[in-house]
Write a protein that holds these residues in place. Structure first.
Motif, short mmCIF file in Angstrom:
data_model
loop_
_atom_site.label_atom_id
_atom_site.label_comp_id
_atom_site.label_asym_id
_atom_site.label_seq_id
_atom_site.Cartn_x
_atom_site.Cartn_y
_atom_site.Cartn_z
N GLY A 92 -3.80 11.19 -0.84
CA GLY A 92 -3.59 11.12 0.60
C GLY A 92 -4.75 11.69 1.39
O GLY A 92 -5.18 11.11 2.39
N TRP B 257 -5.47 19.94 -0.80
CA TRP B 257 -4.66 20.00 -2.02
C TRP B 257 -4.06 21.39 -2.21
O TRP B 257 -2.87 21.53 -2.50
N GLN C 154 -1.31 22.07 0.50
CA GLN C 154 -0.10 21.29 0.24
C GLN C 154 0.66 21.81 -0.97
O GLN C 154 1.89 21.89 -0.95
N GLN D 209 3.66 18.45 4.78
CA GLN D 209 4.04 17.23 4.07
C GLN D 209 5.45 17.43 3.51
O GLN D 209 5.63 18.01 2.44
N ASN E 246 6.46 16.23 -0.19
CA ASN E 246 6.10 17.08 -1.32
C ASN E 246 7.12 18.19 -1.53
O ASN E 246 7.48 18.52 -2.68
N LYS F 213 -8.16 9.41 1.19
CA LYS F 213 -8.25 8.19 2.00
C LYS F 213 -7.92 8.43 3.47
O LYS F 213 -7.94 7.48 4.26
N GLU F 214 -7.65 9.66 3.85
CA GLU F 214 -7.30 9.96 5.24
C GLU F 214 -8.48 9.65 6.16
O GLU F 214 -9.62 10.05 5.89
N LEU G 274 -0.52 13.11 -5.29
CA LEU G 274 -0.18 12.64 -3.95
C LEU G 274 -1.04 13.32 -2.89
O LEU G 274 -1.50 12.68 -1.94
#
Length: 294
Positions: free
Chosen positions: A225, A98, A101, A170, A173, A228-229, A221
């Protein structure tokens, strides 16, 4: 200029008819119920399976509620499957992903939207181009990179850095953050620069305080993301003691009781749900600002 309201599928006279009015109400109720089942159904099934006996899950998988709820399954999953350990690993990996990103998205969008360097259009086009490249095509190159870093020559495999650093790439984003920055009044930037504000002061004191909604969207996001990766953490972190919950649960499912595995799935589902409900107001505002509707 006409002030008449735009006519939709049904006129005002049609809506006042009892049959039409009741048909609309019934259709609305059916659609809402279908959406509720599609959204909450899987979560409720996981919650039911987490407290069901394993034999009952195999014999009656569609049963709405277990005949004898076994609440101790959650505790057994936490202790015997070491869900707490893997959940901590997940939090560490998600927190770092997080941050990386958000850092890349805010600084990259700030440079493209506010600073606008001469080569900005080329960078913007390159960022857009990465959206058309499937992530699986770069897995081999990415894995070779973390095994042998270009400059230092070291390896960051089996460390959180192997998940954190690639997470920054990403492009989506950066694009939605840039779209938000473009919508801010440029006069504010010019007035701040006239008053002597430098680049970092313009970033921290002018742009970021007005970017709360979009930061919430990008944060959601990023967290969802990363949470659950599955594929990349499994490849980058082969040490089972450092793997996140999304990677550990499929491995544990081969030998553990099914209800305990589902209990672990339920535990893994709770933190993202809580995060969304806490920040849903900011998230909805950010989606409205960026135009990411429907």
């Amino acid at each position: 200029m006409s002030t008449e309201p735009a006519r939709g599928v049904l006129s005002a006279a049609d809506r006042h008819r009892p049959t039409v009015r009741w048909s609309i109400r019934v259709a609305t109720a059916v659609l809402l119920l279908a959406v509720a089942i599609a959204g909450a159904g899987p979560i409720l099934w996981v919650a039911k399976g987490a407290i069901s006996p394993s034999l009952e899950l195999l014999q009656e998988p569609l049963r709405l509620w277990p005949s004898e709820p076994q609440w101790e399954n959650l505790l057994l999953a936490w202790r015997e499957l070491r869900v707490g350990r893997y959940l901590l690993n997940t939090v560490v990996l998600v927190g770092g992903s997080w941050f990386v990103q958000l850092l890349v998205a805010t600084t990259g969008a700030f440079a493209l939207s506010v600073l606008r360097p001469r080569y900005g259009r080329l960078v913007y086009a390159a960022v857009l181009a990465t959206l058309f490249i499937p992530g699986t095509t770069s897995l081999v190159a990415l894995y070779l990179t973390i095994l042998d870093l270009p400059v230092t020559g070291g390896s960051i495999a089996n460390t959180p850095w192997a998940v954190w650093l690639p997470a920054g790439a990403q492009a989506f984003n950066v694009l939605i953050m840039k779209q938000f920055f473009d919508a801010l009044p440029r006069e504010l930037y010019e007035a701040a620069m006239v008053d002597g504000a430098g680049t970092w002061r313009l970033f921290w004191q002018i742009v970021m305080p007005m970017s709360g909604p979009i930061v919430a969207v990008v944060s959601l996001l990023a967290v969802m993301g990363a949470w659950k990766e599955f594929l990349w953490p499994m490849i980058a972190i082969s040490d089972t003691e450092q793997q996140p919950l999304a990677v550990a649960l499929p491995r544990l499912a081969e030998s553990a009781e099914q209800n305990q595995v589902i209990a672990g799935m339920l535990i893994a589902t709770i933190p993202p749900l809580v995060l969304f409900f806490v920040f849903q107001r900011h998230i909805v505002r950010g989606i409205g600002f960026t135009g990411l509707k429907g």
